[in-house]
Design a protein around this motif. Structure first.
Motif, mmCIF file in Angstrom:
data_model
loop_
_atom_site.group_PDB
_atom_site.id
_atom_site.type_symbol
_atom_site.label_atom_id
_atom_site.label_comp_id
_atom_site.label_asym_id
_atom_site.label_seq_id
_atom_site.Cartn_x
_atom_site.Cartn_y
_atom_site.Cartn_z
ATOM 1 N N THR A 24 1.154 -1.579 0.189
ATOM 2 C CA THR A 24 -0.206 0.063 -0.341
ATOM 3 C C THR A 24 0.866 1.195 0.347
ATOM 4 O O THR A 24 2.250 1.435 0.646
ATOM 5 N N SER A 25 0.589 2.508 -0.471
ATOM 6 C CA SER A 25 1.215 3.787 -0.564
ATOM 7 C C SER A 25 -0.021 4.638 -0.165
ATOM 8 O O SER A 25 -1.264 4.160 -0.914
ATOM 9 N N GLY A 26 0.012 5.705 0.612
ATOM 10 C CA GLY A 26 -0.929 6.594 0.574
ATOM 11 C C GLY A 26 -1.806 6.072 1.582
ATOM 12 O O GLY A 26 -3.252 6.830 1.911
ATOM 13 N N TYR A 27 -1.548 4.936 2.546
ATOM 14 C CA TYR A 27 -2.498 4.726 3.494
ATOM 15 C C TYR A 27 -1.413 3.869 4.561
ATOM 16 O O TYR A 27 -0.691 3.336 4.466
ATOM 17 N N THR A 28 -1.860 3.887 5.766
ATOM 18 C CA THR A 28 -1.746 2.731 6.780
ATOM 19 C C THR A 28 -2.640 1.409 6.589
ATOM 20 O O THR A 28 -3.841 1.671 7.389
ATOM 21 N N ALA A 29 -1.824 0.339 6.562
ATOM 22 C CA ALA A 29 -2.346 -0.673 6.586
ATOM 23 C C ALA A 29 -2.960 -1.279 7.612
ATOM 24 O O ALA A 29 -3.698 -1.840 8.568
ATOM 25 N N GLY A 30 -1.913 -0.747 8.998
ATOM 26 C CA GLY A 30 -2.367 -1.437 10.198
ATOM 27 C C GLY A 30 -3.683 -0.246 11.207
ATOM 28 O O GLY A 30 -4.035 -1.621 12.107
ATOM 29 N N ARG A 31 -4.024 -0.051 10.191
ATOM 30 C CA ARG A 31 -5.183 1.148 10.918
ATOM 31 C C ARG A 31 -6.316 1.014 10.416
ATOM 32 O O ARG A 31 -6.902 1.179 11.121
ATOM 33 N N TYR A 32 -6.139 0.513 9.641
ATOM 34 C CA TYR A 32 -7.899 0.576 8.615
ATOM 35 C C TYR A 32 -8.269 -1.002 8.692
ATOM 36 O O TYR A 32 -7.440 -2.313 8.530
ATOM 37 N N CYS A 33 -9.233 -1.508 7.821
ATOM 38 C CA CYS A 33 -9.417 -3.198 7.994
ATOM 39 C C CYS A 33 -9.569 -3.469 6.429
ATOM 40 O O CYS A 33 -9.384 -2.573 5.523
ATOM 41 N N ARG A 67 -6.314 -23.268 5.201
ATOM 42 C CA ARG A 67 -5.817 -22.599 4.287
ATOM 43 C C ARG A 67 -4.363 -21.784 4.147
ATOM 44 O O ARG A 67 -3.767 -21.706 3.153
ATOM 45 N N PHE A 68 -5.652 -21.005 4.265
ATOM 46 C CA PHE A 68 -5.311 -19.363 4.146
ATOM 47 C C PHE A 68 -5.045 -18.536 5.669
ATOM 48 O O PHE A 68 -6.128 -18.893 6.725
ATOM 49 N N THR A 69 -4.345 -17.676 5.418
ATOM 50 C CA THR A 69 -3.926 -16.979 6.397
ATOM 51 C C THR A 69 -3.415 -15.832 6.145
ATOM 52 O O THR A 69 -2.765 -15.362 4.783
ATOM 53 N N ILE A 70 -4.195 -14.786 6.973
ATOM 54 C CA ILE A 70 -4.248 -13.545 6.449
ATOM 55 C C ILE A 70 -3.449 -12.437 7.556
ATOM 56 O O ILE A 70 -3.501 -12.911 8.297
ATOM 57 N N SER A 71 -1.981 -11.756 7.389
ATOM 58 C CA SER A 71 -1.472 -11.119 7.993
ATOM 59 C C SER A 71 -1.604 -9.390 7.005
ATOM 60 O O SER A 71 -1.224 -9.373 6.403
ATOM 61 N N GLN A 72 -0.771 -8.782 8.228
ATOM 62 C CA GLN A 72 -0.207 -7.680 8.221
ATOM 63 C C GLN A 72 1.573 -7.126 8.739
ATOM 64 O O GLN A 72 1.587 -8.154 9.606
ATOM 65 N N ARG A 76 6.494 -2.465 6.395
ATOM 66 C CA ARG A 76 5.961 -2.511 4.876
ATOM 67 C C ARG A 76 5.047 -2.361 4.332
ATOM 68 O O ARG A 76 4.669 -1.343 3.369
ATOM 69 N N ASN A 77 3.917 -1.335 5.359
ATOM 70 C CA ASN A 77 3.098 -1.283 5.132
ATOM 71 C C ASN A 77 1.764 -1.865 4.329
ATOM 72 O O ASN A 77 1.528 -1.946 2.792
ATOM 73 N N THR A 78 2.121 -3.652 4.314
ATOM 74 C CA THR A 78 1.762 -4.697 3.518
ATOM 75 C C THR A 78 0.756 -5.277 3.970
ATOM 76 O O THR A 78 1.506 -6.028 4.736
ATOM 77 N N LEU A 79 0.386 -5.865 2.943
ATOM 78 C CA LEU A 79 -0.849 -6.957 3.589
ATOM 79 C C LEU A 79 -0.562 -8.000 2.847
ATOM 80 O O LEU A 79 -0.201 -8.458 1.199
ATOM 81 N N ILE A 80 -0.571 -9.688 3.447
ATOM 82 C CA ILE A 80 -0.235 -10.664 3.395
ATOM 83 C C ILE A 80 -1.547 -11.998 3.466
ATOM 84 O O ILE A 80 -2.168 -11.802 4.550
ATOM 85 N N LEU A 81 -1.057 -12.776 2.563
ATOM 86 C CA LEU A 81 -1.929 -13.628 2.010
ATOM 87 C C LEU A 81 -1.232 -14.967 2.254
ATOM 88 O O LEU A 81 -0.991 -14.599 0.980
ATOM 89 N N GLU A 82 -1.224 -15.904 2.911
ATOM 90 C CA GLU A 82 -0.515 -17.391 2.582
ATOM 91 C C GLU A 82 -1.535 -18.104 2.574
ATOM 92 O O GLU A 82 -2.753 -18.821 3.052
ATOM 93 N N ILE A 83 -1.307 -18.698 1.233
ATOM 94 C CA ILE A 83 -1.883 -20.027 0.554
ATOM 95 C C ILE A 83 -1.670 -21.224 0.249
ATOM 96 O O ILE A 83 -0.257 -21.593 0.055
ATOM 97 N N ASP A 84 -1.537 -21.947 1.576
ATOM 98 C CA ASP A 84 -1.320 -24.117 1.640
ATOM 99 C C ASP A 84 -2.110 -24.489 0.913
ATOM 100 O O ASP A 84 -3.481 -24.321 0.683
#
Length: 125
Positions: A24-33, A67-72, A76-84
């Protein structure tokens, strides 16, 4: 100006794993849904995972639980999705979505989010 850029998709075999990122840019990933959606050809877009910052709770659609795990990654202001254990039915374009609110309901509805990325393709053979 908010921008979301997804990466990490690709062509994989059933049973393999992937790690999708949404920078993300121009946005704070840890502040909002934020959330991940996917859309397969001929199907409607569906929410697969969301993170409610206000409730500090991740949400998953039943078909991906375990199987899916969402994290922040706050640094790095980044949202992650790990898929197994990827399966052919996971084949879709995966989109990152961001809200201007710390709590959204329902998390799985597209209208709960204000910003969208362009998507990253996941193909499972």
């Amino acid at each position: 100006h908010v921008q979301l850029v997804e990466s990490g998709g690709g062509l994989v075999q059933a049973g393999e794993s992937l790690r999708l990122s949404c920078k993300t840019s121009g946005y704070t990933a840890g502040r909002y849904c934020m959330g991940w959606f996917r859309q397969a050809p001929g199907k409607e877009r569906e929410g697969v995972a969301g993170f409610d910052v206000g409730r500090r709770t991740p949400y998953y659609v039943d078909s991906v639980k375990g199987r899916f795990t969402i994290s922040q990654d706050h640094a790095r202001n980044t949202l992650i999705l790990e898929i197994d254990s990827l399966a052919p039915e996971d084949t879709a374009m995966y989109y990152c979505a961001a809200s201007r609110r710390s709590t959204v309901s329902p998390w799985s509805f597209s209208v709960s989010y204000d910003y969208w990325g362009q998507g990253t393709q996941v193909t499972v053979s």
